[in-house]
Write a protein that holds these residues in place. Structure first.
Motif, PDB file in Angstrom:
ATOM      1  N   UNK A  36      59.801 103.572  39.386  1.00 35.32           N
ATOM      2  CA  UNK A  36      59.302 102.949  40.614  1.00 35.32           C
ATOM      3  C   UNK A  36      60.131 103.470  41.786  1.00 35.32           C
ATOM      4  N   UNK A  37      59.464 103.933  42.837  1.00 39.39           N
ATOM      5  CA  UNK A  37      60.164 104.468  44.012  1.00 39.39           C
ATOM      6  C   UNK A  37      59.925 103.592  45.227  1.00 39.39           C
ATOM      7  N   UNK A  74      59.399  98.434  47.486  1.00 38.52           N
ATOM      8  CA  UNK A  74      58.502  98.280  46.332  1.00 38.52           C
ATOM      9  C   UNK A  74      59.327  97.875  45.110  1.00 38.52           C
ATOM     10  N   UNK A 131      60.343  94.142  45.304  1.00 37.34           N
ATOM     11  CA  UNK A 131      59.233  93.237  44.958  1.00 37.34           C
ATOM     12  C   UNK A 131      59.002  93.253  43.447  1.00 37.34           C
ATOM     13  N   UNK A 132      59.148  94.422  42.833  1.00 33.08           N
ATOM     14  CA  UNK A 132      58.972  94.550  41.381  1.00 33.08           C
ATOM     15  C   UNK A 132      60.030  93.732  40.639  1.00 33.08           C
ATOM     16  N   UNK A 154      59.327  90.102  40.764  1.00 32.36           N
ATOM     17  CA  UNK A 154      58.219  89.651  39.915  1.00 32.36           C
ATOM     18  C   UNK A 154      58.566  89.672  38.431  1.00 32.36           C
ATOM     19  N   UNK A 192      53.047  93.654  37.030  1.00 33.22           N
ATOM     20  CA  UNK A 192      54.024  94.048  38.061  1.00 33.22           C
ATOM     21  C   UNK A 192      54.138  95.551  38.279  1.00 33.22           C
ATOM     22  N   UNK A 193      54.029  96.349  37.209  1.00 40.77           N
ATOM     23  CA  UNK A 193      54.163  97.793  37.396  1.00 40.77           C
ATOM     24  C   UNK A 193      52.949  98.341  38.153  1.00 40.77           C
ATOM     25  N   UNK A 249      51.168  96.621  40.215  1.00 42.27           N
ATOM     26  CA  UNK A 249      51.341  96.131  41.581  1.00 42.27           C
ATOM     27  C   UNK A 249      52.263  97.053  42.377  1.00 42.27           C
ATOM     28  N   UNK A 250      53.327  97.517  41.720  1.00 43.87           N
ATOM     29  CA  UNK A 250      54.277  98.420  42.375  1.00 43.87           C
ATOM     30  C   UNK A 250      53.560  99.708  42.771  1.00 43.87           C
ATOM     31  N   UNK A 310      51.328  99.029  45.789  1.00 40.88           N
ATOM     32  CA  UNK A 310      52.137  98.885  47.020  1.00 40.88           C
ATOM     33  C   UNK A 310      52.624 100.242  47.489  1.00 40.88           C
ATOM     34  N   UNK A 311      53.055 101.063  46.545  1.00 43.49           N
ATOM     35  CA  UNK A 311      53.537 102.408  46.881  1.00 43.49           C
ATOM     36  C   UNK A 311      52.438 103.201  47.590  1.00 43.49           C
TER      37      UNK A 311
END
Lengths: 223, 231
Positions: free
Chosen positions: A64-65, A69, A72-73, A76, B91-92, B94-95, B98-99
């Motif tokens: 995840x970058x 973001x 928020x991850x 959650x 959640x992944x 969602x990430x 968002x990205x």
């Protein structure tokens, strides 16, 4: 391997620190990988092909970058020790200030510290106006942006707690003056004294040396 | 008897930021009142609800204002959890959303640079737009369209999410931008997936209803360009 958390970072980066703090505040174990930004690892380029930047969080092999973001991850997946309010309206207010710091804050910092010599006085006033809004409307008379305890908004504003000082020294302009911004000044002190934050702060001397090198490289570049 | 939920959206007909919120509300089926604001003569309400930025969109829910379009979309999804999910549950995922939502926002910023003066500045802006479209094409292919193409039942009004909304609002009116600046933005050969995605979106009734009228929008872009307006 299943639930391993890894963080690719770079020691002077405030964006990386946000993630470090979030993980530590929630007691999440992780492996830290220091990246040399002048010589980025294959993994980093594979994990973040769009921006090729840190931080990158890798959870169970999934990357995840982008720090916001990532935060928020984390919130959650590990909702204990919350960093955002539960109420949707309050969350939107917290995110509003996070956005404000990200957009307006970054441009204020850029013009003051990386801009040319001529507009410095104007840039300093612009920065002060930005900080005044933060002090009066975001912080108010709270101890932290999160109220009695730190939340995500504090982690985003942490730039002004730890990174602004070496910048002020370099440029020879003091922006966060206690007389002009008393609440924010108090917040800086409180933030840096918080238990987990205190043990995870960048070394100010090392930061100053790093920024000195960076700006001298800029100055010596031919125009 | 409880107070009914009152929702007012303050907006401007040509703003892609406002369109995002309008679309989200319509997709979710939430009744709302729309108030057209004139940005050259800001109403006291805008100054009251958004003192920091003094901009639209502003969603006022039971008297409380929510500002910033992407924040409003998250707020809408959290406050009205029934109906189509604007964000996935995982959640992944969602990430990822968002990205890419943030990335489409950057694409819009690059498109705004087409207003820059001079052939060189414009050329640079167009290059930026094309580069972002290339990244977007690759990124969404892997994440959003793993089959490699738009299947007819992917782009359905009931299944639209934040990325569909962002694409509709940002690239929906792409033809007007191409005409106003005399450039090619979306090429079906260079961006096959994005091109067919946008085409599928702009056919949907909810997107058609919300989109700014082409001629009026083109007129505005041309007027802004001629007046030397910069974003």
């Amino acid at each position: 391997m299943d639930n391993e958390v890894k963080l690719h970072g770079f020691w002077p980066s405030p964006f990386v620190y946000r993630v470090i703090w979030a993980l530590k505040l929630k007691g999440i174990e992780y492996d830290y990988i220091e990246e040399d930004l002048a010589n980025k690892s294959e993994l980093l380029l594979r994990y973040n092909p769009v921006y090729k930047k840190v931080p990158v969080l890798v959870h169970a092999g999934k990357p995840i970058s982008e720090s916001l973001v990532i935060l928020e991850y984390i919130e959650e997946v590990w909702p204990h020790s919350p960093l955002l309010p539960k109420d949707p309206y309050e969350r939107s207010v917290a995110r509003f200030w996070i956005n404000f710091a990200t957009d307006k804050g970054r441009s204020a910092v850029r013009s003051l510290f990386w801009g040319g010599g001529d507009g410095k006085k104007e840039a300093a006033e612009q920065m002060f106006d930005f900080l005044k809004i933060i002090e009066e409307q975001a912080l108010g008379d709270k101890k932290f942006f999160g109220g009695n305890s730190i939340n995500m908004v504090d982690l985003i504003f942490a730039w002004f707690a730890c990174w602004i000082q070496p910048m002020e020294q370099l440029v020879g302009i003091k922006v966060l003056e206690p007389s002009r911004l008393p609440s924010l000044h108090a917040w800086v002190k409180n933030f840096k004294e918080e238990p987990i934050i205190k043990e995870n702060l960048p070394d100010p001397e090392r930061l100053l040396a790093y920024y000195t090198r960076l700006t001298s490289n800029l100055v010596s570049k031919p125009t | 008897m409880g107070e009914e939920s009152k929702v007012v959206l303050h907006g401007m007909w040509s703003s892609p930021f406002v369109k995002r919120v309008e679309l989200a509300m319509k997709i979710k089926g939430i009744p709302f009142e729309y108030v057209e604001e004139e940005l050259s003569n800001k109403s006291p309400l805008i100054l009251k609800y958004n003192p920091v930025h003094k901009k639209v969109p502003i969603l006022v829910h039971n008297g409380k204002p929510v500002c910033e379009s992407l924040l409003i979309l998250e707020y809408i999804d959290e406050t009205w959890p029934s109906g189509p999910q604007l964000l996935p549950k995982d959640p992944y995922q969602r990430a990822k959303v968002r990205f890419w939502a943030a990335y489409i926002q950057q694409l819009l910023t690059s498109m705004a640079r087409l207003f820059n003066d001079g052939k060189e500045a414009q050329g640079k802006a167009l290059e930026e737009v094309h580069e972002k479209l290339r990244n977007l094409e690759d990124g969404v292919k892997e994440f959003y369209f793993p089959e490699g193409s738009i299947s007819p039942d992917h782009v359905l009004a009931e299944k639209l999410g934040i990325l569909d909304i962002m694409m509709s609002a940002t690239l929906g009116p792409f033809k007007a931008h191409e005409e106003a600046f005399n450039v090619k933005i979306l090429d079906p050969e260079k961006n096959p997936l994005i091109f067919s995605w946008v085409q599928a979106l702009i056919q949907l009734p909810v997107v058609k209803q919300t989109a700014p009228p082409h001629d009026k929008y083109l007129g505005l872009l041309q007027f802004l360009k001629q007046s030397g307006f910069k974003f």
